[in-house]
Write an enzyme that holds these catalytic residues in place. Sequence first.
Site, short mmCIF file in Angstrom:
data_model
loop_
_atom_site.label_atom_id
_atom_site.label_comp_id
_atom_site.label_asym_id
_atom_site.label_seq_id
_atom_site.Cartn_x
_atom_site.Cartn_y
_atom_site.Cartn_z
N MET A 30 0.85 -1.19 0.00
CA MET A 30 0.00 0.00 0.00
C MET A 30 0.88 1.24 0.00
O MET A 30 1.76 1.38 0.84
CB MET A 30 -0.92 -0.03 1.23
CG MET A 30 -1.78 1.21 1.38
SD MET A 30 -2.93 1.41 -0.02
CE MET A 30 -3.01 3.20 -0.11
N HIS A 47 6.54 -0.41 -8.09
CA HIS A 47 5.14 0.00 -8.26
C HIS A 47 4.74 1.01 -7.18
O HIS A 47 4.19 2.08 -7.48
CB HIS A 47 4.26 -1.26 -8.19
CG HIS A 47 2.80 -1.03 -8.29
ND1 HIS A 47 2.08 -1.31 -9.43
CD2 HIS A 47 1.89 -0.54 -7.40
CE1 HIS A 47 0.80 -1.01 -9.24
NE2 HIS A 47 0.65 -0.54 -8.01
N GLU A 48 5.04 0.67 -5.94
CA GLU A 48 4.63 1.56 -4.84
C GLU A 48 5.39 2.89 -4.92
O GLU A 48 4.82 3.96 -4.68
CB GLU A 48 4.86 0.89 -3.49
CG GLU A 48 4.13 -0.45 -3.31
CD GLU A 48 2.65 -0.39 -3.63
OE1 GLU A 48 2.00 0.61 -3.32
OE2 GLU A 48 2.13 -1.36 -4.24
ZN LIG Z 1 -0.87 0.29 -6.84
#
Ligand SMILES: [Zn+2]
Length: 867
Positions: free
Chosen positions: A273, A307-308
Amino acid sequence: MNQETPGADPYRLPRHIVPVRYDLRLEPDLTAAAFQGHETVTLSVLEPTTSILLNAADLIIERAQLEGPHGQRLDGAIELEEPLERCRLTLPIGITPGSWRLHLSFRGTLTDKLRGFYRSTYTDPSGKVKILAATQFEATDARRGFPCWDEPDFKATFSVTLVVEPSMAAVSNGRVESETLEEGKKVVRFADTIVMSTYLVAFVVGHIEPTPPTFVGKTPIRIWCVPGKQELASFGQDVATASLKFFEEYYGIPYPGDKLDLLAIPDFAAGAMENLGAITFRETALLVDQRNGTHGELERVADVVAHENAHMWFGDLVTMSWWNGLWLNEAFATFMEMLAVDTWKPQWKRWETFCISRAAALSVDGLLSTRPVEYPVRAPKDADAMFDVLTYEKGASVLRMLEQHIGPDLFRNGVRDYLRRHAYGNADTNDLWVALGDAANFSVPAMMNGWIFQPGYPLITAELTAETTLTLKQERFAYLPTDSRSSATPPSSWHVPIQLRVLSQDKNETVRMLLTGQDAHVTLASAPKSVLVNEGGHGFYRVRYGPVLRAKLLAAGIARLAATERFNLINDSWATTVAGLTSLADYLDLTAGFSDDRDKNVWAILIDSFAFLNRLIEPNQRPALQAFVRQRVQPAFSAVGWTTKPGEDDLIRQLRGELVAAMGRLGNDPAAQTRAAELYETAKQDPTAVDPNLLPALVSILAFTGDAARYDEFAERFRTAKTPQEERRYLFSLTAFRQSELLGKTLERTLNGQIRLQDAPAIVSAVMGNVYGKELGWEFVKTHWDRMDREFPKQGLRRMCGGITALATPALEADVSAFFSSRKIDLGGKTLEQYLEQLRITVRFREQHASRLQEYLVAHTAGGGSS
Ligand SMILES: [Zn+2]
């Protein structure tokens, strides 16, 4: 006075009161599983009002007091609207526009539900069970941590203070500004955040430890984990550092936070996240043994970390206005993750391996029950079903197609412009199209809207209709026949960027075009030797060649094609076979042409298609299929061999593992099984004696051939695993045995606390996916549905139900449909419809092909095999 409009949207808060700043103090008690909080929210009141509406859920708000510009104080009457997750404060008198401060005292529970402010447990190196607390607020669970305006466009500054046991560490979005001791507690004050959305706020509290920092410019980057796992942090830290630097350069904007912490949380529902400055991960997505991890495990960590990090700008600095824009966040971060990892490790050929992700998206988007990438979202929960392959993988694929069409430099310029224009604010899909279109001087919406707002994608049929005339046609691809009623509506069409490679004499020529109508006739300079459609393989569509072109393409030689082009050829052929547009015999003949292939992605499709057949055949047909698999795999398997060769690249090592697993399981090859057992024993004595990429294959073969003693051995290795990857490998091995009593034990573990809630749903799904466990797994789901529905994370439950797609008999299909409809189960969006359609496709294929498959296999293998 502002009155709420009757019939106002119950999911949106009124806009006449806007939060500007939260001063938030939280005191969690991990043992008592509770927390207390105080906050002061600075509000900008834009119209006179007598009430304040904000979000809160599962919180007890003890006191609400409003403080005016001149120091006046008003107590608000508190009324919780539980179903709408809102709190209404009614004031004794009306207030006037201006700056007001709202003081709230509240308390809540640290749940075990992996959302809101929750508890996670782990065993420390001394064997003691320990607790930590962490948050997961996206999409709308910040309201379970503190009362707030919980919508992405209510951006504000957050000043967080955490009060914790002195021995514990506390992490939030900003750097630590001060640490003091008050009444025996440690009080940690964090620096103000940038203006950002509530769903990005994070707190983590517990006995967690950081690595020493690395730096990108002035930004310190640290990895946090529970004690005993520090040595698994170096790889994640390397990729975090490299990708943060890459993104600063690509975006042309410095990192928007003041530090970057990446935290491995033992219990975590999603993969990770993107909380600004305090990214949380499940352990397998951040911690890995750099030397003994497999290529796939390292790639996974690199992908998720990149990605994060990409989100720190795209998502955190510039945020979607509402949840319908979620796809853009996720598709873009997925696209950027590829770009960053490809730059960091070019030898991993990340854009080539991306074809597996694209194929997964093409597969779901080929369903009649697919959905457009972006769709209107009213209630935030309507967006829950957006966290899927269409958002991430289709979204990233069509962005890649656009990037390749307008050119990488102009694309990057457009992205930079978009971020600069909307920094600290919110934006929509169209804002990105405008910025990209300005940069490239190209009408982006005209091309992209069809891919984003329309479900599905085209099948391009290509044929030579005259000596020098190539005819291209587009129609929507679907596995099942389309409903005849829909013939009244005009057929879907797309603006398809098409790149052709025309081989004439011995010269290759690239032809680029945008197919905008239903068909096009391309005049070639001379009669071609062959024509390849979708050169480079970036297009999000499938290709079917007419008989003339197909013969020419095969005659010119598959080996002339690039890896991604060979991948598309086999992948599209398999899909059109499942759709009934190519004969199964043609497909199976074609697979023989790949015996010299050494591309692991090509092999993944070949092996997947054999596994699909394995799921739907009768048990007495299995020996014939096993013999066929051995025949197809053997040449590549013999060439690659069992042992690593000097100078061999990572991708070949990974291919070896996949070929070995295919021989040992799908091929049921006794020699491979014996060798696998020997090598596993060798690895037990000396873990460095066997290439790590081979180990997962050995474990899966030994589970496939294993007995109760092997089961107990693997269960023990799961329990005592040294790395998250090892834990995961042995956990999933428990789903790969063939004996019902062993699979039954595995299923029981999903409910008796021996398997974490974050993993339990995937385990149930894997048992259903095991040919020998499908009935058992399905019975287990039916029996325990109510409990699973209550206890499993929602996202996990949805994925678990994906296991039903493997229940490939007409009787099970009927039972599955009856169960879900009688229980009126809603998995969100079109998820359930998609699973049922996938099941229908498999059962229909079985009905149409089972007998012919048997004939083919017997005719093409010597006697059907005996092993
Ligand atoms: Zn994402």
